[in-house]
Write a protein that holds these residues in place. Structure first.
Motif, PDB file in Angstrom:
ATOM      1  N   CYS A 174     -12.252-120.222 -25.424  1.00 48.96           N
ATOM      2  CA  CYS A 174     -13.083-119.804 -26.548  1.00 48.96           C
ATOM      3  C   CYS A 174     -12.208-119.103 -27.574  1.00 48.96           C
ATOM      4  O   CYS A 174     -11.034-118.841 -27.333  1.00 48.96           O
ATOM      5  CB  CYS A 174     -14.197-118.866 -26.076  1.00 48.96           C
ATOM      6  N   ASP A 175     -12.771-118.811 -28.722  1.00 48.27           N
ATOM      7  CA  ASP A 175     -12.059-118.090 -29.772  1.00 48.27           C
ATOM      8  C   ASP A 175     -12.479-116.631 -29.855  1.00 48.27           C
ATOM      9  O   ASP A 175     -11.712-115.781 -30.295  1.00 48.27           O
ATOM     10  CB  ASP A 175     -12.314-118.757 -31.133  1.00 48.27           C
ATOM     11  N   VAL A 176     -13.731-116.351 -29.455  1.00 44.85           N
ATOM     12  CA  VAL A 176     -14.289-115.000 -29.582  1.00 44.85           C
ATOM     13  C   VAL A 176     -15.050-114.644 -28.315  1.00 44.85           C
ATOM     14  O   VAL A 176     -15.822-115.453 -27.800  1.00 44.85           O
ATOM     15  CB  VAL A 176     -15.252-114.907 -30.795  1.00 44.85           C
ATOM     16  N   TYR A 177     -14.840-113.414 -27.835  1.00 49.14           N
ATOM     17  CA  TYR A 177     -15.667-112.839 -26.777  1.00 49.14           C
ATOM     18  C   TYR A 177     -16.659-111.880 -27.429  1.00 49.14           C
ATOM     19  O   TYR A 177     -16.258-110.891 -28.046  1.00 49.14           O
ATOM     20  CB  TYR A 177     -14.812-112.079 -25.750  1.00 49.14           C
ATOM     21  N   HIS A 178     -17.937-112.192 -27.294  1.00 43.97           N
ATOM     22  CA  HIS A 178     -19.014-111.399 -27.909  1.00 43.97           C
ATOM     23  C   HIS A 178     -19.693-110.640 -26.771  1.00 43.97           C
ATOM     24  O   HIS A 178     -20.431-111.222 -25.962  1.00 43.97           O
ATOM     25  CB  HIS A 178     -19.992-112.350 -28.613  1.00 43.97           C
ATOM     26  N   CYS A 179     -19.470-109.309 -26.696  1.00 43.60           N
ATOM     27  CA  CYS A 179     -19.844-108.510 -25.527  1.00 43.60           C
ATOM     28  C   CYS A 179     -21.055-107.630 -25.829  1.00 43.60           C
ATOM     29  O   CYS A 179     -21.163-107.055 -26.907  1.00 43.60           O
ATOM     30  CB  CYS A 179     -18.671-107.622 -25.109  1.00 43.60           C
ATOM     31  N   HIS A 180     -21.929-107.472 -24.812  1.00 44.81           N
ATOM     32  CA  HIS A 180     -23.229-106.843 -25.035  1.00 44.81           C
ATOM     33  C   HIS A 180     -23.449-105.524 -24.299  1.00 44.81           C
ATOM     34  O   HIS A 180     -24.518-104.940 -24.428  1.00 44.81           O
ATOM     35  CB  HIS A 180     -24.339-107.823 -24.665  1.00 44.81           C
ATOM     36  N   GLU A 181     -22.498-105.042 -23.527  1.00 44.75           N
ATOM     37  CA  GLU A 181     -22.586-103.750 -22.858  1.00 44.75           C
ATOM     38  C   GLU A 181     -21.178-103.159 -22.758  1.00 44.75           C
ATOM     39  O   GLU A 181     -20.195-103.890 -22.894  1.00 44.75           O
ATOM     40  CB  GLU A 181     -23.169-103.869 -21.441  1.00 44.75           C
ATOM     41  N   PRO A 182     -21.063-101.864 -22.496  1.00 45.75           N
ATOM     42  CA  PRO A 182     -19.722-101.270 -22.365  1.00 45.75           C
ATOM     43  C   PRO A 182     -18.877-101.915 -21.269  1.00 45.75           C
ATOM     44  O   PRO A 182     -17.671-102.118 -21.469  1.00 45.75           O
ATOM     45  CB  PRO A 182     -20.020 -99.794 -22.052  1.00 45.75           C
ATOM     46  N   ASP A 183     -19.475-102.231 -20.106  1.00 45.58           N
ATOM     47  CA  ASP A 183     -18.653-102.855 -19.069  1.00 45.58           C
ATOM     48  C   ASP A 183     -18.301-104.295 -19.430  1.00 45.58           C
ATOM     49  O   ASP A 183     -17.209-104.778 -19.099  1.00 45.58           O
ATOM     50  CB  ASP A 183     -19.307-102.764 -17.691  1.00 45.58           C
ATOM     51  N   ALA A 184     -19.195-104.982 -20.154  1.00 49.21           N
ATOM     52  CA  ALA A 184     -18.841-106.306 -20.673  1.00 49.21           C
ATOM     53  C   ALA A 184     -17.713-106.188 -21.696  1.00 49.21           C
ATOM     54  O   ALA A 184     -16.833-107.053 -21.780  1.00 49.21           O
ATOM     55  CB  ALA A 184     -20.063-106.963 -21.308  1.00 49.21           C
ATOM     56  N   LEU A 185     -17.734-105.115 -22.486  1.00 46.39           N
ATOM     57  CA  LEU A 185     -16.672-104.880 -23.469  1.00 46.39           C
ATOM     58  C   LEU A 185     -15.330-104.678 -22.772  1.00 46.39           C
ATOM     59  O   LEU A 185     -14.294-105.160 -23.251  1.00 46.39           O
ATOM     60  CB  LEU A 185     -17.031-103.671 -24.328  1.00 46.39           C
ATOM     61  N   LEU A 186     -15.343-103.960 -21.645  1.00 45.24           N
ATOM     62  CA  LEU A 186     -14.101-103.778 -20.880  1.00 45.24           C
ATOM     63  C   LEU A 186     -13.556-105.125 -20.418  1.00 45.24           C
ATOM     64  O   LEU A 186     -12.352-105.404 -20.542  1.00 45.24           O
ATOM     65  CB  LEU A 186     -14.368-102.874 -19.678  1.00 45.24           C
ATOM     66  N   ILE A 187     -14.440-105.981 -19.909  1.00 43.88           N
ATOM     67  CA  ILE A 187     -14.023-107.323 -19.510  1.00 43.88           C
ATOM     68  C   ILE A 187     -13.475-108.084 -20.714  1.00 43.88           C
ATOM     69  O   ILE A 187     -12.450-108.768 -20.638  1.00 43.88           O
ATOM     70  CB  ILE A 187     -15.208-108.087 -18.886  1.00 43.88           C
ATOM     71  N   GLY A 188     -14.167-107.961 -21.849  1.00 47.43           N
ATOM     72  CA  GLY A 188     -13.726-108.648 -23.055  1.00 47.43           C
ATOM     73  C   GLY A 188     -12.358-108.194 -23.521  1.00 47.43           C
ATOM     74  O   GLY A 188     -11.536-109.008 -23.967  1.00 47.43           O
ATOM     75  N   VAL A 189     -12.089-106.903 -23.422  1.00 50.70           N
ATOM     76  CA  VAL A 189     -10.775-106.369 -23.808  1.00 50.70           C
ATOM     77  C   VAL A 189      -9.685-106.970 -22.919  1.00 50.70           C
ATOM     78  O   VAL A 189      -8.629-107.411 -23.414  1.00 50.70           O
ATOM     79  CB  VAL A 189     -10.770-104.830 -23.720  1.00 50.70           C
ATOM     80  N   LEU A 190      -9.923-106.995 -21.616  1.00 53.54           N
ATOM     81  CA  LEU A 190      -8.934-107.574 -20.704  1.00 53.54           C
ATOM     82  C   LEU A 190      -8.707-109.058 -21.015  1.00 53.54           C
ATOM     83  O   LEU A 190      -7.563-109.525 -21.083  1.00 53.54           O
ATOM     84  CB  LEU A 190      -9.407-107.406 -19.257  1.00 53.54           C
ATOM     85  N   ALA A 191      -9.801-109.791 -21.208  1.00 52.13           N
ATOM     86  CA  ALA A 191      -9.684-111.222 -21.495  1.00 52.13           C
ATOM     87  C   ALA A 191      -9.003-111.458 -22.847  1.00 52.13           C
ATOM     88  O   ALA A 191      -8.218-112.402 -23.005  1.00 52.13           O
ATOM     89  CB  ALA A 191     -11.065-111.871 -21.475  1.00 52.13           C
ATOM     90  N   LYS A 192      -9.319-110.597 -23.810  1.00 56.00           N
ATOM     91  CA  LYS A 192      -8.715-110.736 -25.144  1.00 56.00           C
ATOM     92  C   LYS A 192      -7.193-110.681 -25.064  1.00 56.00           C
ATOM     93  O   LYS A 192      -6.495-111.515 -25.661  1.00 56.00           O
ATOM     94  CB  LYS A 192      -9.240-109.620 -26.044  1.00 56.00           C
TER      95      LYS A 192
END
Length: 374
Positions: free
Chosen positions: A74-92
């Motif tokens: 994908c090009d963008v991780y669109h995260c909907h909770e703080p723990d999802a954001l943590l996952i998104g940061v790692l994946a980014k």
């Protein structure tokens, strides 16, 4: 789209944001479910990661969501909770992609509540501070932010962020039933998963009082009723005029709500996130032309007063709720006028098409930034 707590077909994430983005982009939702699955719905790919039965095993859900992120291109991780954001940061940083944070709630007050930590205690204050600090730090790593309301955005604006407001407005162009000449005395109370702060108990007490004058009044609970509430309802001898639908698909939900004569929205402000809430259900009631009986809380008050679409009450007062219900039944023409006002306000102002335009424009800006970087 990455969520760690919402169901795959959540109203905001799937029905609104994902379907809107699918008009210009390929969209995949990664979300927890009782059973893992893959599929496509409405032009959106859905990857449901299996969640354990116990909430204590939530880290297992996070790990499975993280693995699903890494498996997808994908090009963008669109995260909907703080723990999802943590996952998104790692994946980014592992995959060199962009990151969007979508702020649905005031998480520093929501997370302690979800963990059963009593409001106002030292433990609650300490955890709230920790959640806020971590959330803000992770948000600095996102290319763009959205917020569900100005109240939710305020904490981020104080720290220099400029979230785009994507309110939970209704999709006004759906082909849904609308009956301007409502009869009967069927009250509606809607929530995806009904908890104590939804005021179910207060509403039942209020309806019991109203039945002394209007014995034909009924109350329909649209959504899942939690076990502790279900036991109270089932054992009260009131089942003859109280019904519970359980979870309903999106269109079926609207069809059931259209059978009502008024909508109840009596949030109990037991913690801060509830006090500043502006829920989907307010606009759904309005879209269907239901006059609303709603908690006198800041965001809700602003909409109800501006649209002149209902009655504001003290949500802690059974008498206040009962008096409002009685007023609706005593003044059917006034009730119809308020319902019509609410529907018109959604068609003209509080409709998702306005939010969709802002959502798509933000993603166009992300695409431009990405092309420039390349």
């Amino acid at each position: 789209m990455l969520t760690t707590t919402h169901r795959p077909h959540d109203g905001r994430i799937f029905e609104k944001e994902a379907k809107s983005l699918a008009k210009e982009h390929d969209v995949t939702i990664i979300a927890p479910s009782d059973a893992g699955s893959f599929g496509e719905d409405g032009g959106v790919r859905v990857v449901a990661v299996r969640k354990p039965a116990s909430n204590l095993l939530h880290p297992v859900t996070l790990w499975r969501a993280f693995r699903a992120c890494l498996d997808l291109e994908c090009d963008v991780y669109h995260c909907h909770e703080p723990d999802a954001l943590l996952i998104g940061v790692l994946a980014k940083y592992l995959k060199g992609k962009q990151l969007v944070y979508d702020i649905h709630e005031h998480w520093p007050s929501e997370i302690p509540f979800d963990l059963g930590i009593r409001n106002g205690t030292p433990a609650q204050r300490a955890l709230s501070t920790l959640v806020s600090s971590v959330e803000i730090a992770l948000t600095h790593l996102a290319e763009s932010t959205f917020a569900v309301s100005e109240s939710v955005a305020a904490r981020f604006r104080e720290r220099g962020f400029e979230p785009t407001i994507l309110s939970n407005y209704s999709i006004a162009d759906l082909d849904i039933p609308y009956n301007p000449d409502r009869n009967g005395r069927n009250l509606m109370l809607m929530a995806g998963s009904m908890q104590s702060f939804h005021g179910v108990g207060k509403c039942i007490e209020a309806v019991c009082r109203v039945r002394e004058r209007y014995p034909d009044v009924s109350l329909t609970l649209v959504g899942n009723v939690r076990e502790n509430l279900d036991a109270g309802i089932g054992g009260s001898g009131e089942s003859g005029f109280i019904t519970s639908t359980g979870f309903l698909p999106y269109r079926a939900m609207y069809e059931k709500l259209s059978e009502g004569t008024a909508g109840l929205l009596v949030f109990q402000p037991t913690y801060y996130n509830i006090s500043i809430g502006l829920p989907n259900k307010l606009f759904d009631y309005m879209l269907l032309g239901l006059p609303v009986i709603a908690s006198d809380l800041p965001e809700i008050r602003m909409v109800v007063n501006r649209a002149d679409c209902g009655i504001l009450v003290d949500p802690s007062s059974v008498s206040d709720i009962a008096d409002a219900i009685t007023y609706i039944f005593d003044h059917p023409e006034e009730a119809r006028r308020m319902g019509a006002n609410g529907r018109q306000a959604v068609l003209e102002t509080y409709n998702w098409s306005r939010m969709e335009a802002d959502l798509l424009q933000t993603y166009r800006s992300l695409s431009t930034t990405s092309s420039t970087m390349e």
